[in-house]
Design an enzyme around this catalytic site. Structure first.
Site, PDB file in Angstrom:
ATOM      1  N   CYS A   2       0.833  -1.221   0.000  1.00  2.73           N
ATOM      2  CA  CYS A   2       0.000   0.000   0.000  1.00  2.73           C
ATOM      3  C   CYS A   2       0.866   1.269   0.000  1.00  2.73           C
ATOM      4  CB  CYS A   2      -0.889   0.040   1.235  1.00  2.73           C
ATOM      5  SG  CYS A   2      -1.847  -1.466   1.483  1.00  2.73           S
TER       6      CYS A   2
HETATM    7  N1  GLN Z   1      -1.556  -6.790   4.212  1.00  2.00           N
HETATM    8  C1  GLN Z   1      -2.433  -5.646   4.197  1.00  2.00           C
HETATM    9  C2  GLN Z   1      -3.701  -5.895   3.435  1.00  2.00           C
HETATM   10  O1  GLN Z   1      -3.827  -6.854   2.741  1.00  2.00           O
HETATM   11  C3  GLN Z   1      -1.729  -4.412   3.683  1.00  2.00           C
HETATM   12  C4  GLN Z   1      -1.429  -4.526   2.240  1.00  2.00           C
HETATM   13  C5  GLN Z   1      -0.397  -3.595   1.713  1.00  2.00           C
HETATM   14  O2  GLN Z   1       0.342  -2.886   2.386  1.00  2.00           O
HETATM   15  N2  GLN Z   1      -0.305  -3.664   0.450  1.00  2.00           N
HETATM   16  O3  GLN Z   1      -4.580  -5.106   3.533  1.00  2.00           O
END
Ligand code: GLN
Length: 241
Positions: A2
């Site tokens: 993210c």
């Molecule tokens: N693992 C978390 C989720 O699936 C954050 C994902 C991310 O940072 N891309 O929401």
């Protein structure tokens, strides 16, 4: 993984960082520049929370196609946190899986993943009441970390201490995890770096933390990996984790 950002300072329309900046959060959703092999785009969801409140709005899907968010983003705020999501493989795509997570006081975002989910953090989950587990926002690593963190914040401990302890605990249980957090109560911003980038920009009385610089201002400073940053409008403290 993210992308996320948080702002604290004189009132600013959310749109300034979400849509208007040259490398806005919207742009980072489809053209991020530093994903470090953690996915390529951030199109599974998005969210923003702002003070006073916090008021929180989050949706699954692509940030750029939400006309309601564009209108909401005219809101001016002295403190806000926003994120775009690239769902970790195997985790649900749903409104409730998107950051920011909130308990009505704090806003929280996690950029990364817990390695070996869910087995590696089953012990951590066991520290929660059954009710907390049953009312978790979503069956995801980030939602579990938030459920644990929000209970610990209720004890009144320093937020940076609580965040650092959680990083250490999860990193011990699941060493290859990526644990990049942002947390704010509208008065202080706390962030951690554990594998992903985080940058800070101080401009007058404002401070911004962001996964990637939002523009070419030479004032952006990168927080080194495995550090915690605690920021208020007039102070920025960076310490090793
Ligand atoms: N693992 C978390 C989720 O699936 C954050 C994902 C991310 O940072 N891309 O929401």
């Amino acid at each position: 993984m993210c992308r996320h950002l948080a702002y604290l300072g004189p009132a600013l329309p959310l749109a300034r960082l979400l849509f208007d900046a040259p490398h806005s959060l919207e742009r980072q959703s489809y053209a991020p520049q530093d994903m470090r092999a953690g996915g390529t785009v951030n199109v599974d969801g998005y969210g923003v929370g702002w003070f006073p409140g916090p008021v929180r709005y989050r949706r699954a899907g692509t940030l750029w196609s939400d006309a309601n968010l564009r209108q909401l983003a005219a809101t001016e705020s002295t403190a806000f946190l926003a994120a775009v999501r690239s769902a970790t493989v195997g985790m649900p795509v749903a409104d409730a899986a998107c950051a920011p997570f909130t308990d009505g006081t704090w806003l929280f975002s996690h950029n990364g993943r817990v390695d070996g989910w869910p087995h590696t953090v089953a012990g951590l989950a066991k520290t929660l009441d059954v009710t907390d587990l049953l009312t978790m926002d979503a069956p995801t690593d980030s939602a579990l970390l938030w459920a644990v963190l929000s209970r610990r914040l209720e004890t009144g401990k320093n937020p940076d201490q609580v965040l650092v302890e959680l990083v250490r605990e999860v990193a011990d249980a699941a060493p290859k995890s990526r644990l990049n957090f942002l947390l704010t109560n509208g008065k202080v911003l706390v962030g951690t770096t554990w594998t992903h980038a985080l940058w800070v920009l101080v401009q007058g009385q404002s401070v911004t933390l962001a996964s990637e610089p939002l523009d070419d201002d030479p004032g952006w400073r990168e927080i080194p990996d495995r550090h915690v940053v605690t920021a208020a409008p007039s102070t920025v403290e960076v310490r090793p984790l």
